[in-house]
Structures are given as structure tokens and as C-alpha cells.
Design a protein around this motif. Structure first.
Motif, mmCIF file in Angstrom:
data_model
loop_
_atom_site.group_PDB
_atom_site.id
_atom_site.type_symbol
_atom_site.label_atom_id
_atom_site.label_comp_id
_atom_site.label_asym_id
_atom_site.label_seq_id
_atom_site.Cartn_x
_atom_site.Cartn_y
_atom_site.Cartn_z
ATOM 1 N N GLY A 1 2.767 1.420 -16.367
ATOM 2 C CA GLY A 1 2.271 0.142 -15.858
ATOM 3 C C GLY A 1 2.304 0.092 -14.336
ATOM 4 N N ALA A 2 3.358 0.639 -13.755
ATOM 5 C CA ALA A 2 3.461 0.684 -12.284
ATOM 6 C C ALA A 2 2.386 1.595 -11.693
ATOM 7 C CB ALA A 2 4.856 1.153 -11.870
ATOM 8 N N VAL A 3 2.104 2.701 -12.370
ATOM 9 C CA VAL A 3 1.042 3.606 -11.914
ATOM 10 C C VAL A 3 -0.303 2.891 -11.994
ATOM 11 C CG1 VAL A 3 -0.198 5.755 -12.431
ATOM 12 C CG2 VAL A 3 2.306 5.714 -12.474
ATOM 13 N N ALA A 4 -0.523 2.134 -13.070
ATOM 14 C CA ALA A 4 -1.768 1.371 -13.208
ATOM 15 C C ALA A 4 -1.908 0.375 -12.056
ATOM 16 C CB ALA A 4 -1.801 0.654 -14.555
ATOM 17 N N TRP A 5 -0.823 -0.323 -11.755
ATOM 18 C CA TRP A 5 -0.838 -1.271 -10.637
ATOM 19 C C TRP A 5 -1.208 -0.554 -9.340
ATOM 20 C CZ3 TRP A 5 2.385 -1.024 -6.339
ATOM 21 C CH2 TRP A 5 2.278 -2.092 -5.442
ATOM 22 N N SER A 6 -0.619 0.631 -9.121
ATOM 23 C CA SER A 6 -0.883 1.371 -7.889
ATOM 24 C C SER A 6 -2.344 1.774 -7.778
ATOM 25 C CB SER A 6 0.019 2.610 -7.792
ATOM 26 O OG SER A 6 -0.431 3.653 -8.626
ATOM 27 N N GLY B 1 3.018 9.311 -10.148
ATOM 28 C CA GLY B 1 2.362 9.205 -11.445
ATOM 29 C C GLY B 1 1.208 10.168 -11.621
ATOM 30 N N HIS B 2 1.073 11.113 -10.706
ATOM 31 C CA HIS B 2 -0.008 12.081 -10.819
ATOM 32 C C HIS B 2 0.175 12.875 -12.113
ATOM 33 C CE1 HIS B 2 -2.689 15.410 -9.947
ATOM 34 N NE2 HIS B 2 -3.227 14.628 -9.010
ATOM 35 N N PRO B 3 -0.923 13.143 -12.826
ATOM 36 C CA PRO B 3 -0.803 13.895 -14.086
ATOM 37 C C PRO B 3 -0.079 15.227 -13.962
ATOM 38 C CG PRO B 3 -2.996 12.968 -13.880
ATOM 39 C CD PRO B 3 -2.294 12.693 -12.576
ATOM 40 N N LEU B 4 -0.169 15.852 -12.797
ATOM 41 C CA LEU B 4 0.513 17.130 -12.607
ATOM 42 C C LEU B 4 2.015 16.977 -12.411
ATOM 43 C CD1 LEU B 4 -2.083 18.955 -10.344
ATOM 44 C CD2 LEU B 4 -1.715 19.216 -12.797
ATOM 45 N N LEU B 5 2.481 15.735 -12.330
ATOM 46 C CA LEU B 5 3.924 15.476 -12.250
ATOM 47 C C LEU B 5 4.446 14.791 -13.509
ATOM 48 C CD1 LEU B 5 4.430 14.264 -8.564
ATOM 49 C CD2 LEU B 5 5.161 16.413 -9.582
ATOM 50 N N SER B 6 3.758 13.746 -13.960
ATOM 51 C CA SER B 6 4.295 12.939 -15.064
ATOM 52 C C SER B 6 4.409 13.724 -16.368
ATOM 53 C CB SER B 6 3.465 11.667 -15.266
ATOM 54 O OG SER B 6 2.117 11.968 -15.536
ATOM 55 N N LEU B 7 3.379 14.448 -16.741
ATOM 56 C CA LEU B 7 3.434 15.192 -17.994
ATOM 57 C C LEU B 7 4.420 16.362 -17.945
ATOM 58 C CD1 LEU B 7 2.336 15.118 -20.839
ATOM 59 C CD2 LEU B 7 0.509 16.635 -20.101
ATOM 60 N N PRO B 8 4.431 17.162 -16.874
ATOM 61 C CA PRO B 8 5.434 18.232 -16.821
ATOM 62 C C PRO B 8 6.877 17.732 -16.861
ATOM 63 C CG PRO B 8 3.687 18.700 -15.268
ATOM 64 C CD PRO B 8 3.444 17.316 -15.799
ATOM 65 N N SER C 1 1.432 6.217 -7.044
ATOM 66 C CA SER C 1 0.267 6.996 -7.455
ATOM 67 C C SER C 1 0.569 8.491 -7.395
ATOM 68 C CB SER C 1 -0.923 6.655 -6.558
ATOM 69 O OG SER C 1 -2.074 7.326 -6.990
ATOM 70 N N ILE C 2 1.296 8.908 -6.366
ATOM 71 C CA ILE C 2 1.669 10.323 -6.252
ATOM 72 C C ILE C 2 2.669 10.699 -7.347
ATOM 73 C CG2 ILE C 2 2.909 12.001 -4.810
ATOM 74 C CD1 ILE C 2 1.612 10.518 -2.379
ATOM 75 N N ASN D 1 0.824 -1.210 0.000
ATOM 76 C CA ASN D 1 0.000 0.000 0.000
ATOM 77 C C ASN D 1 0.858 1.259 0.000
ATOM 78 O OD1 ASN D 1 -2.583 -0.822 -0.312
ATOM 79 N ND2 ASN D 1 -3.199 -0.514 1.808
ATOM 80 N N ARG D 2 1.936 1.245 0.759
ATOM 81 C CA ARG D 2 2.832 2.406 0.798
ATOM 82 C C ARG D 2 3.492 2.615 -0.560
ATOM 83 N NH1 ARG D 2 6.969 2.303 5.445
ATOM 84 N NH2 ARG D 2 5.040 2.534 6.606
#
Length: 195
Positions: free
Chosen positions: A155-160, A13-20, A10-11, A3-4
């Protein structure tokens, strides 16, 4: 422990981080000057701050339970805000910048949000996965290894998102396909907007 790790992914891979991050890597690789990189970083930062401020404002007004906007009504409100924000940013970037790549990227980001809104009746399209895959597809210009690393991260973000019970597999596949199409669309449309 899982979970951690899922929460961390997830954090990250947040759209406000990954795309920038992808946009800054591409601009830096293009030999963009410090001024252009600073303007890009500032623009992306303003968008991120705008989204975070809006989310916190909704929670403070007791309209949302959490800034994550997991409830259907919360998501609908957030997606409307994101669509307006990305659309306005794309228009502003188009009018103010001679480099049209940023405007194109923002316009396709708005289309990803629109796809999430249009598909809401059938699935809860994962914007985390969509934007992570979009960012991965943008990295193909750096190298195939960078793109493959980005796809593995998506893929890791999807898993999360699955572990955190934010989505079901259908939502993740829809997000991955939407992000893939946005990335392909970017490279197909770029010669027309850059001309």
C-alpha cells in the motif's frame, strides 16, 4: 518531504528488491542451508544485474530517456525483456534445481509481466505494486503478521507511485489484484510442482 519519502518507498518497493527479499526470507525460514541460500541469492542477483544493465544500455543508446522506462514504448521494450528473462530463468531453475519453488515463483513473475503487457491497452499496470503484493502473499507462510506487514508495504508503494505521478489509481488496483492472484496461485500450485 513527501516526494523524498515517495521516492524512497518506490526504490524499496522495486520488483528487483521486494520479491528477492521475500524469497530469501522464505528460504531462510525453510531451514535452507547456506549453500541453497547462496545459490538463490546469486540467481536473484544475476536477474537484477541483468535488468539494470539492460536499462542502462538502453539509456546509453539514447533509446530511453531514463532507466525508469516510464514512456509507453520504453515500457513495452522493458516488459518484453523482463518476460524473456523471467521465462528463461524459470526454465533454467526448473531444469537445474530439485526445489521447484524457485522455478514456480519465476514463472509466476513472468505471468505478472505478461499481464502488464496484455493490459497495456487499458491501463499501465503497476509492476511495483504487483510484485510488492506478490511478495506479501508469499510471506503468509512466515506468519499472518508478516503477510499483513507486506500488504501494508505494498500500500505504501502504491501511494509512492501515485505521488510520483507514475500511475493513476486504476493502474495501482490492477497491479495489486495481479500480485494477489500470483501469490494465491503460488500457494495453490506449489503442492503440484513440489511433488
Amino acid at each position: 518531504m513527501s516526494n523524498r519519502l515517495a521516492r524512497t518507498l518506490s526504490i524499496l518497493g522495486h520488483p528487483l528488491l521486494s520479491l528477492p527479499v521475500a524469497a530469501l526470507l522464505l528460504a531462510g525460514n525453510d531451514g535452507a542451508g547456506a549453500t541453497r541460500l547462496s545459490v538463490l541469492a546469486l540467481g536473484l542477483g544475476v536477474i537484477a544485474i541483468g535488468v539494470m544493465a539492460y536499462s542502462h544500455w538502453q539509456v546509453r543508446r539514447n533509446r530511453w530517456q531514463h532507466v525508469d522506462a516510464s514512456d509507453r514504448g520504453e515500457r513495452r521494450t522493458l516488459n518484453r525483456f523482463l518476460l524473456a528473462l523471467f521465462s528463461a530463468a524459470a526454465v533454467i531453475a526448473w531444469m537445474l534445481s530439485p526445489q521447484r519453488e524457485f522455478a514456480l515463483g519465476l514463472g509466476l513473475s513472468a505471468l505478472l509481466v505478461a499481464a502488464a503487457m496484455l493490459s497495456a491497452r487499458w491501463c499501465k499496470l503497476s509492476l511495483h505494486v504487483a510484485f510488492a503484493m506478490y511478495a506479501a502473499m508469499l510471506l503468509v507462510q512466515l506468519s499472518w503478521l508478516a503477510c499483513a506487514t507486506g500488504v501494508a508495504f505494498a500500500g505504501a508503494v502504491a501511494w509512492s507511485r501515485l505521488v510520483l505521478a507514475r500511475h493513476v489509481p486504476r493502474d495501482l488496483v490492477a497491479g495489486a489484484v495481479a500480485g494477489l492472484l500470483a501469490g494465491i496461485g503460488f500457494w495453490r500450485l506449489l503442492p503440484f510442482v513440489a511433488a
